[in-house]
Design a protein around this motif. Sequence first.
Motif, PDB file in Angstrom:
ATOM      1  N   PRO A 162       0.824  -1.215   0.000  1.00 24.01           N
ATOM      2  CA  PRO A 162       0.000   0.000   0.000  1.00 24.01           C
ATOM      3  C   PRO A 162       0.856   1.262   0.000  1.00 24.01           C
ATOM      4  CG  PRO A 162      -0.770  -1.582   1.649  1.00 24.01           C
ATOM      5  CD  PRO A 162       0.552  -2.082   1.159  1.00 24.01           C
ATOM      6  N   SER A 163       0.407   2.256  -0.752  1.00 25.49           N
ATOM      7  CA  SER A 163       1.026   3.583  -0.781  1.00 25.49           C
ATOM      8  C   SER A 163       2.467   3.569  -1.283  1.00 25.49           C
ATOM      9  CB  SER A 163       0.963   4.240   0.608  1.00 25.49           C
ATOM     10  OG  SER A 163      -0.361   4.342   1.062  1.00 25.49           O
ATOM     11  N   CYS A 164       2.827   2.585  -2.077  1.00 26.84           N
ATOM     12  CA  CYS A 164       4.174   2.518  -2.645  1.00 26.84           C
ATOM     13  C   CYS A 164       4.082   2.569  -4.164  1.00 26.84           C
ATOM     14  CB  CYS A 164       4.886   1.236  -2.202  1.00 26.84           C
ATOM     15  SG  CYS A 164       5.165   1.147  -0.405  1.00 26.84           S
ATOM     16  N   GLU A 165       5.035   3.235  -4.800  1.00 29.48           N
ATOM     17  CA  GLU A 165       4.964   3.431  -6.240  1.00 29.48           C
ATOM     18  C   GLU A 165       6.352   3.533  -6.839  1.00 29.48           C
ATOM     19  OE1 GLU A 165       2.245   6.652  -5.905  1.00 29.48           O
ATOM     20  OE2 GLU A 165       3.812   8.170  -5.762  1.00 29.48           O
ATOM     21  N   VAL A 166       6.400   3.411  -8.163  1.00 28.19           N
ATOM     22  CA  VAL A 166       7.692   3.381  -8.845  1.00 28.19           C
ATOM     23  C   VAL A 166       7.698   4.313 -10.050  1.00 28.19           C
ATOM     24  CG1 VAL A 166       8.237   1.016  -8.122  1.00 28.19           C
ATOM     25  CG2 VAL A 166       7.011   1.400 -10.276  1.00 28.19           C
ATOM     26  N   LEU A 167       8.869   4.853 -10.347  1.00 23.97           N
ATOM     27  CA  LEU A 167       9.143   5.569 -11.586  1.00 23.97           C
ATOM     28  C   LEU A 167      10.339   4.861 -12.212  1.00 23.97           C
ATOM     29  CD1 LEU A 167       8.598   7.956 -13.517  1.00 23.97           C
ATOM     30  CD2 LEU A 167      10.221   9.299 -12.151  1.00 23.97           C
ATOM     31  N   ILE A 168      10.133   4.287 -13.402  1.00 20.98           N
ATOM     32  CA  ILE A 168      11.116   3.405 -14.008  1.00 20.98           C
ATOM     33  C   ILE A 168      11.558   3.942 -15.362  1.00 20.98           C
ATOM     34  CG2 ILE A 168      11.555   1.056 -14.846  1.00 20.98           C
ATOM     35  CD1 ILE A 168       9.202   0.153 -13.065  1.00 20.98           C
ATOM     36  N   ASN A 169      12.854   3.967 -15.566  1.00 18.76           N
ATOM     37  CA  ASN A 169      13.408   4.260 -16.880  1.00 18.76           C
ATOM     38  C   ASN A 169      13.552   2.933 -17.620  1.00 18.76           C
ATOM     39  OD1 ASN A 169      14.946   4.874 -19.122  1.00 18.76           O
ATOM     40  ND2 ASN A 169      16.376   6.197 -18.034  1.00 18.76           N
ATOM     41  N   PHE A 170      12.678   2.715 -18.576  1.00 23.96           N
ATOM     42  CA  PHE A 170      12.678   1.494 -19.378  1.00 23.96           C
ATOM     43  C   PHE A 170      13.522   1.758 -20.615  1.00 23.96           C
ATOM     44  CE2 PHE A 170      10.716  -1.281 -22.609  1.00 23.96           C
ATOM     45  CZ  PHE A 170      10.697  -2.500 -21.956  1.00 23.96           C
ATOM     46  N   MET A 171      14.734   1.230 -20.622  1.00 20.35           N
ATOM     47  CA  MET A 171      15.739   1.590 -21.621  1.00 20.35           C
ATOM     48  C   MET A 171      15.454   0.888 -22.947  1.00 20.35           C
ATOM     49  SD  MET A 171      17.652   3.773 -20.056  1.00 20.35           S
ATOM     50  CE  MET A 171      19.213   3.836 -20.914  1.00 20.35           C
ATOM     51  N   PHE A 172      14.487   1.416 -23.671  1.00 19.27           N
ATOM     52  CA  PHE A 172      14.027   0.733 -24.878  1.00 19.27           C
ATOM     53  C   PHE A 172      15.139   0.539 -25.900  1.00 19.27           C
ATOM     54  CE2 PHE A 172      12.709   0.942 -29.283  1.00 19.27           C
ATOM     55  CZ  PHE A 172      11.913  -0.179 -29.357  1.00 19.27           C
ATOM     56  N   GLU A 173      15.944   1.547 -26.150  1.00 22.23           N
ATOM     57  CA  GLU A 173      16.948   1.438 -27.212  1.00 22.23           C
ATOM     58  C   GLU A 173      17.897   0.272 -26.948  1.00 22.23           C
ATOM     59  OE1 GLU A 173      20.383   1.725 -29.568  1.00 22.23           O
ATOM     60  OE2 GLU A 173      20.448   2.097 -27.411  1.00 22.23           O
ATOM     61  N   GLU A 174      18.380   0.138 -25.708  1.00 26.14           N
ATOM     62  CA  GLU A 174      19.269  -0.970 -25.373  1.00 26.14           C
ATOM     63  C   GLU A 174      18.535  -2.306 -25.413  1.00 26.14           C
ATOM     64  OE1 GLU A 174      19.179   1.869 -23.867  1.00 26.14           O
ATOM     65  OE2 GLU A 174      21.232   2.658 -23.732  1.00 26.14           O
ATOM     66  N   ILE A 175      17.316  -2.319 -24.903  1.00 28.22           N
ATOM     67  CA  ILE A 175      16.527  -3.550 -24.905  1.00 28.22           C
ATOM     68  C   ILE A 175      16.290  -4.015 -26.343  1.00 28.22           C
ATOM     69  CG2 ILE A 175      14.249  -4.511 -24.376  1.00 28.22           C
ATOM     70  CD1 ILE A 175      14.233  -2.553 -21.953  1.00 28.22           C
ATOM     71  N   ASN A 176      15.907  -3.105 -27.194  1.00 31.53           N
ATOM     72  CA  ASN A 176      15.634  -3.441 -28.585  1.00 31.53           C
ATOM     73  C   ASN A 176      16.893  -3.941 -29.289  1.00 31.53           C
ATOM     74  OD1 ASN A 176      13.929  -3.408 -31.009  1.00 31.53           O
ATOM     75  ND2 ASN A 176      15.204  -1.675 -31.646  1.00 31.53           N
ATOM     76  N   ARG A 177      18.025  -3.326 -28.983  1.00 32.25           N
ATOM     77  CA  ARG A 177      19.275  -3.682 -29.655  1.00 32.25           C
ATOM     78  C   ARG A 177      19.735  -5.101 -29.291  1.00 32.25           C
ATOM     79  NH1 ARG A 177      24.143  -0.958 -27.505  1.00 32.25           N
ATOM     80  NH2 ARG A 177      22.656   0.704 -27.149  1.00 32.25           N
ATOM     81  N   ARG A 239      17.517  12.085 -33.360  1.00 29.60           N
ATOM     82  CA  ARG A 239      17.112  11.548 -34.663  1.00 29.60           C
ATOM     83  C   ARG A 239      15.632  11.198 -34.692  1.00 29.60           C
ATOM     84  NH1 ARG A 239      21.512   9.076 -32.915  1.00 29.60           N
ATOM     85  NH2 ARG A 239      20.353   7.150 -32.434  1.00 29.60           N
ATOM     86  N   ASN A 240      14.932  11.555 -33.620  1.00 22.16           N
ATOM     87  CA  ASN A 240      13.499  11.297 -33.471  1.00 22.16           C
ATOM     88  C   ASN A 240      13.182   9.805 -33.440  1.00 22.16           C
ATOM     89  OD1 ASN A 240      10.883  12.283 -33.010  1.00 22.16           O
ATOM     90  ND2 ASN A 240      10.319  11.991 -35.159  1.00 22.16           N
ATOM     91  N   THR A 241      14.123   9.003 -32.979  1.00 21.10           N
ATOM     92  CA  THR A 241      13.856   7.587 -32.750  1.00 21.10           C
ATOM     93  C   THR A 241      13.709   7.356 -31.260  1.00 21.10           C
ATOM     94  OG1 THR A 241      16.234   7.092 -32.686  1.00 21.10           O
ATOM     95  CG2 THR A 241      15.110   6.857 -34.804  1.00 21.10           C
ATOM     96  N   MET A 242      12.987   6.305 -30.892  1.00 17.19           N
ATOM     97  CA  MET A 242      12.683   6.055 -29.492  1.00 17.19           C
ATOM     98  C   MET A 242      13.943   5.744 -28.695  1.00 17.19           C
ATOM     99  SD  MET A 242      10.146   6.169 -27.468  1.00 17.19           S
ATOM    100  CE  MET A 242       8.792   6.031 -28.644  1.00 17.19           C
ATOM    101  N   ASP A 243      14.157   6.484 -27.614  1.00 20.25           N
ATOM    102  CA  ASP A 243      15.304   6.256 -26.748  1.00 20.25           C
ATOM    103  C   ASP A 243      14.887   5.422 -25.535  1.00 20.25           C
ATOM    104  OD1 ASP A 243      17.771   6.288 -25.622  1.00 20.25           O
ATOM    105  OD2 ASP A 243      17.922   8.446 -25.363  1.00 20.25           O
ATOM    106  N   TYR A 244      13.973   5.968 -24.745  1.00 25.33           N
ATOM    107  CA  TYR A 244      13.481   5.193 -23.606  1.00 25.33           C
ATOM    108  C   TYR A 244      12.096   5.670 -23.198  1.00 25.33           C
ATOM    109  CZ  TYR A 244      15.207   9.148 -20.743  1.00 25.33           C
ATOM    110  OH  TYR A 244      15.452  10.391 -20.213  1.00 25.33           O
ATOM    111  N   PHE A 245      11.446   4.850 -22.392  1.00 20.14           N
ATOM    112  CA  PHE A 245      10.158   5.200 -21.797  1.00 20.14           C
ATOM    113  C   PHE A 245      10.335   5.418 -20.298  1.00 20.14           C
ATOM    114  CE2 PHE A 245       8.720   2.511 -25.386  1.00 20.14           C
ATOM    115  CZ  PHE A 245       7.846   3.401 -25.998  1.00 20.14           C
ATOM    116  N   LEU A 246       9.614   6.376 -19.763  1.00 18.76           N
ATOM    117  CA  LEU A 246       9.453   6.490 -18.315  1.00 18.76           C
ATOM    118  C   LEU A 246       8.103   5.882 -17.974  1.00 18.76           C
ATOM    119  CD1 LEU A 246      10.620  10.136 -17.532  1.00 18.76           C
ATOM    120  CD2 LEU A 246      11.862   8.018 -17.078  1.00 18.76           C
ATOM    121  N   PHE A 247       8.123   4.881 -17.123  1.00 20.72           N
ATOM    122  CA  PHE A 247       6.888   4.271 -16.641  1.00 20.72           C
ATOM    123  C   PHE A 247       6.661   4.688 -15.195  1.00 20.72           C
ATOM    124  CE2 PHE A 247       7.540   1.284 -20.142  1.00 20.72           C
ATOM    125  CZ  PHE A 247       6.238   1.021 -20.556  1.00 20.72           C
ATOM    126  N   PHE A 248       5.477   5.218 -14.932  1.00 20.45           N
ATOM    127  CA  PHE A 248       5.061   5.523 -13.564  1.00 20.45           C
ATOM    128  C   PHE A 248       3.917   4.590 -13.212  1.00 20.45           C
ATOM    129  CE2 PHE A 248       2.137   7.917 -10.707  1.00 20.45           C
ATOM    130  CZ  PHE A 248       2.958   7.966  -9.595  1.00 20.45           C
TER     131      PHE A 248
END
Length: 367
Positions: A162-177, A239-248
Amino acid sequence: MAQPKSTIWQLEPHTAAKHELLRRYLQAWAPILSQGRFPHLVVVDGFAGPGRYSQGEEGSPIIAIKAVIEQPRPITAKVDYHFIELDKRRAEHLGTEIAALALPPNVTTTIHAGHSFQDAFPKVWQRYDPLPGRSRPPTFVFIDPFGFKIPFAYVAEVLRAPSCEVLINFMFEEINRFLAQEQQPDNFDELFGCREWRDGIAIKVPAERVKFLHDLYTRQLTKAGGARHVRSFAMRNERNTMDYFLFFATNNELGLRKMKEAMWRVDGSGTYTFSDATDPSQSVLFAPEPDRQLLGRLILQRFAGKETKVKEVEAFVVCESPFRETHYKKVLKELEDAGQMAAIDPPAKRRRGQFGDQDMKLRFEPR
């Protein structure tokens, strides 16, 4: 961004935007919970860094601390900070930065130097295991790695509390590579908390793979993690390509509202595009004025041919769209003026275009 080799390094524009988001959210988070009579708060920075950048800009640990100690009204709750940093040189530099701050007695800091997030976080989390008759203190966990070795099991454990939350940097570029590399399956199983990510290897259209991986992680946060509310925000590179997502991810609607408020106040201009990623194929740029035409289309898609209440429209806007609760009333006025929506049995003193009565019924015309 590749892992820097130096102790401190240059601040990049998208990192500055990310840190401004962190600042604004914690500035709202701490007083809300403290005034809500939570006597104890915890902030965990899972990849803390040295605390400052090469041109003197503050890093996430200093930003997080100042978000609490520089409040107009002092925070009365006890606030514990845990900064996890594998690189001992950076941890030492962070220690000097924190030592220069005038911390009030209710604020404590612990630097977990020379420890990875995977090793240190379980011990930090267990430190606050609730005793019988007590609850775990509200905890905000910021996970901002250079790579992608983030155990989903840890994220899910936070969200189940309860009352706990996360902010995550999901490193899409590295994951995709690295998605198709033979040595990565165990790492990606750990990251996603499932094996379905393998289906993304066969997806060759870039936009479709972006959407697949984004949506899979979103589903994991909601279904496996149990988060009621998940927002994702996209960072595109020069270059307007996806770098990463922030997930809250949170279970609290007020937390969601405050995060969206912070997002809309962060300047996303410059060489990086800072945008909502509800639908990765159609980004919504954060700007001083929202795109009311887009919001109008979203509302009509959801409610066309139906009767509903003002408060249900607001809930949709807050919980299921990129927009804020401050955005939709002008849109409703425009829809009413265009004859696409009408108020049903409005209050006698109600003026056309007013939607202050949350229980007022609305009828949306069929599309």
